[in-house]
Design a protein around this motif. Structure first.
Motif, PDB file in Angstrom:
ATOM      1  N   THR A   1      50.810  25.844  57.223  1.00  0.00           N
ATOM      2  CA  THR A   1      50.609  24.520  57.815  1.00  0.00           C
ATOM      3  C   THR A   1      50.717  23.422  56.768  1.00  0.00           C
ATOM      4  OG1 THR A   1      49.149  25.427  59.527  1.00  0.00           O
ATOM      5  CG2 THR A   1      48.977  23.071  59.093  1.00  0.00           C
ATOM      6  N   ARG A   2      50.030  23.606  55.627  1.00  0.00           N
ATOM      7  CA  ARG A   2      50.090  22.615  54.547  1.00  0.00           C
ATOM      8  C   ARG A   2      51.527  22.461  54.048  1.00  0.00           C
ATOM      9  NH1 ARG A   2      45.662  21.970  55.957  1.00  0.00           N
ATOM     10  NH2 ARG A   2      43.683  22.222  54.857  1.00  0.00           N
ATOM     11  N   SER A   3      52.233  23.572  53.902  1.00  0.00           N
ATOM     12  CA  SER A   3      53.592  23.536  53.364  1.00  0.00           C
ATOM     13  C   SER A   3      54.533  22.782  54.290  1.00  0.00           C
ATOM     14  CB  SER A   3      54.105  24.963  53.138  1.00  0.00           C
ATOM     15  OG  SER A   3      53.308  25.643  52.198  1.00  0.00           O
ATOM     16  N   VAL A   4      54.449  23.056  55.588  1.00  0.00           N
ATOM     17  CA  VAL A   4      55.319  22.381  56.551  1.00  0.00           C
ATOM     18  C   VAL A   4      55.060  20.879  56.538  1.00  0.00           C
ATOM     19  CG1 VAL A   4      55.850  22.133  59.010  1.00  0.00           C
ATOM     20  CG2 VAL A   4      55.599  24.417  58.007  1.00  0.00           C
ATOM     21  N   GLU A   5      53.781  20.505  56.487  1.00  0.00           N
ATOM     22  CA  GLU A   5      53.443  19.077  56.443  1.00  0.00           C
ATOM     23  C   GLU A   5      54.035  18.409  55.202  1.00  0.00           C
ATOM     24  OE1 GLU A   5      49.217  19.250  56.524  1.00  0.00           O
ATOM     25  OE2 GLU A   5      49.078  19.399  58.710  1.00  0.00           O
ATOM     26  N   ALA A   6      53.911  19.082  54.054  1.00  0.00           N
ATOM     27  CA  ALA A   6      54.408  18.502  52.798  1.00  0.00           C
ATOM     28  C   ALA A   6      55.929  18.426  52.787  1.00  0.00           C
ATOM     29  CB  ALA A   6      53.907  19.324  51.613  1.00  0.00           C
ATOM     30  N   ILE A   7      56.586  19.475  53.261  1.00  0.00           N
ATOM     31  CA  ILE A   7      58.057  19.503  53.290  1.00  0.00           C
ATOM     32  C   ILE A   7      58.587  18.356  54.140  1.00  0.00           C
ATOM     33  CG2 ILE A   7      60.063  20.808  54.080  1.00  0.00           C
ATOM     34  CD1 ILE A   7      58.270  23.362  53.453  1.00  0.00           C
ATOM     35  N   ASN A   8      58.017  18.177  55.320  1.00  0.00           N
ATOM     36  CA  ASN A   8      58.488  17.121  56.205  1.00  0.00           C
ATOM     37  C   ASN A   8      58.163  15.733  55.654  1.00  0.00           C
ATOM     38  OD1 ASN A   8      59.709  18.806  58.091  1.00  0.00           O
ATOM     39  ND2 ASN A   8      57.822  19.079  59.258  1.00  0.00           N
ATOM     40  N   ALA A   9      57.033  15.606  54.958  1.00  0.00           N
ATOM     41  CA  ALA A   9      56.705  14.316  54.348  1.00  0.00           C
ATOM     42  C   ALA A   9      57.692  13.967  53.233  1.00  0.00           C
ATOM     43  CB  ALA A   9      55.278  14.350  53.795  1.00  0.00           C
ATOM     44  N   LEU A  10      58.127  14.980  52.481  1.00  0.00           N
ATOM     45  CA  LEU A  10      59.061  14.753  51.373  1.00  0.00           C
ATOM     46  C   LEU A  10      60.447  14.322  51.850  1.00  0.00           C
ATOM     47  CD1 LEU A  10      58.103  17.732  49.051  1.00  0.00           C
ATOM     48  CD2 LEU A  10      58.078  15.313  48.394  1.00  0.00           C
ATOM     49  N   ARG A  11      60.756  14.563  53.098  1.00  0.00           N
ATOM     50  CA  ARG A  11      62.087  14.197  53.607  1.00  0.00           C
ATOM     51  C   ARG A  11      62.374  12.703  53.439  1.00  0.00           C
ATOM     52  NH1 ARG A  11      64.711  18.040  56.706  1.00  0.00           N
ATOM     53  NH2 ARG A  11      63.473  19.883  57.262  1.00  0.00           N
ATOM     54  N   THR A  12      61.340  11.866  53.577  1.00  0.00           N
ATOM     55  CA  THR A  12      61.592  10.427  53.477  1.00  0.00           C
ATOM     56  C   THR A  12      62.095  10.035  52.093  1.00  0.00           C
ATOM     57  OG1 THR A  12      59.257  10.033  52.918  1.00  0.00           O
ATOM     58  CG2 THR A  12      59.882   9.893  55.245  1.00  0.00           C
ATOM     59  N   THR A  13      61.491  10.606  51.055  1.00  0.00           N
ATOM     60  CA  THR A  13      61.916  10.299  49.686  1.00  0.00           C
ATOM     61  C   THR A  13      63.275  10.916  49.369  1.00  0.00           C
ATOM     62  OG1 THR A  13      59.695  10.010  48.803  1.00  0.00           O
ATOM     63  CG2 THR A  13      61.388  10.722  47.253  1.00  0.00           C
ATOM     64  N   VAL A  14      63.452  12.177  49.789  1.00  0.00           N
ATOM     65  CA  VAL A  14      64.718  12.859  49.514  1.00  0.00           C
ATOM     66  C   VAL A  14      65.872  12.132  50.197  1.00  0.00           C
ATOM     67  CG1 VAL A  14      65.953  15.052  49.619  1.00  0.00           C
ATOM     68  CG2 VAL A  14      63.477  15.046  49.330  1.00  0.00           C
TER      69      VAL A  14
END
Length: 366
Positions: free
Chosen positions: A155-168
């Motif tokens: 759960t934590r990983s999915v949240e972080a991955i999707n949050a990082l999409r904005t910067t990437v």
């Protein structure tokens, strides 16, 4: 009856609900419960001849001590990575036995991963009443489909991955996101599938950069926002440049080489005009309060452990198999290794989840 509870290895969300469940179940039976602080290392630091040391090596798990802890991450007992059989002073098993006797422990419940539970099995082989509970966010304890901490880590990983999409996306990069998983790629595989990352590199399959790079370049080119996401297990290896498993097992500060995420990003930049972003999720995966799944499993595993002790069924490990709570002999984890079913769940040429068979598979697809 006097129970002792111990948590060892890395912390994970779900340990505190399990501790509370054990304490509550024991009270219902009129039993005393103590928590041994700082895992096996804390036990070894106890002086069984010193009353003060004995008193401070354990905490009474009464109602006030466990009130509300199920909402907290980590472990109120704290933890350590220690096998009493391998210390600078040699095998300290007898010292552990002496301390348990001095504390008047009738039965011991241990929560841990492979290392902690191996020593638990050793104690059981010596005739001690031990029940072990598997916990690790890598979900790699052999003998159970599920370990406490796995769901929250995903759960934590999915949240972080999707949050990082904005910067990437803002910088039009290829993101290389590294997740914990030294021997097993289950956490990375499921996180990659649920976040719909472009590619996922797992510990079980060495990565061929000549095969992976064209896929990532195509992913970026075909994305209207011009970015791509590649997940990688910390235990993954570049083909032809395999790192010794002993090196991977060290903490990041003690490893000789750079981590696999950085290695992979450097290769991408060396072989293409693309820029990368490297992010290690690391301890953020095990931080914070447990999700609903880990609370549920923590409560259930704790209650089952106490039931087994009441029934005289020690020398067992609680487990989940095909969605059902159960029990296996405590030494089961010594009989094999657990990781991704590569042929059934992973496309090694495309570096992504490949769910060939769904019907009759357990919920977590393992």
């Amino acid at each position: 009856m006097r129970l002792a509870v111990l948590t060892g290895g890395g912390d994970v969300p779900g340990l505190n609900p399990c501790i509370r469940s054990i304490a509550m179940s024991a009270w219902q039976r009129g039993w005393d419960v103590i928590g041994l602080r700082r895992g096996w290392e804390g036990v070894l630091e106890t002086d069984p001849t010193d009353p003060w040391s004995l008193e401070n090596s354990a905490m009474v798990l009464d109602k006030d001590a466990v009130r509300g802890i199920d909402r907290q991450g980590g472990t109120i007992l704290h933890s350590s990575r220690c096998d009493p059989r391998v210390t600078p002073d040699g095998d300290q098993t007898q010292k552990v036995l002496d301390i348990l006797d001095a504390l008047k422990v009738d039965a011991l419940i241990t929560m841990g991963g492979d290392g902690t539970l191996r020593f638990s099995a050793h104690l059981a082989s010596l005739g001690r009443n031990v029940i072990s509970i598997p916990k690790t966010m890598d979900n790699d304890v052999f003998g159970t489909d599920y370990c406490i901490g796995f769901s929250t880590a995903v759960t934590r990983s999915v949240e972080a991955i999707n949050a990082l999409r904005t910067t990437v996306a803002s910088h039009e990069r290829i993101a290389v996101i590294e997740l914990f998983g030294r021997r097993s790629g289950e956490t990375a595989l499921l996180s990659g599938f649920l976040s719909q990352a472009d590619r996922t590199v797992i510990a079980e399959v060495p990565v061929d950069i000549d095969q992976l790079l064209p896929l990532l370049l195509a992913d970026k080119a075909n994305n209207p926002e011009s970015y791509a996401i590649c997940l990688v297990s910390e235990g993954a290896k570049l083909a032809g440049n395999e790192v010794d498993d002993a090196e991977i097992s060290k903490s990041n500060t003690n490893r000789i080489g750079v981590n696999i995420g950085t290695q992979l990003a450097r290769e991408i930049e060396a072989r293409s005009p693309e820029r990368t972003i490297v992010q290690e999720l690391a301890y953020l995966m095990r931080a914070g309060e447990p999700d609903a799944m880990d609370r549920m499993v923590g409560f259930a595993f704790g209650a089952l452990a106490v039931q087994l002790i009441e029934e005289g069924r020690t020398s067992n490990m609680v487990c989940l198999t095909d969605g059902n709570y159960g029990v296996v002999p405590i030494g089961t984890l010594l009989e094999g290794t657990k990781g991704v079913n590569v042929s059934g769940l992973y496309d090694a040429r495309q570096y992504r989840a490949n769910l060939v068979q769904i019907e009759d598979m357990p919920m977590f697809l393992y």
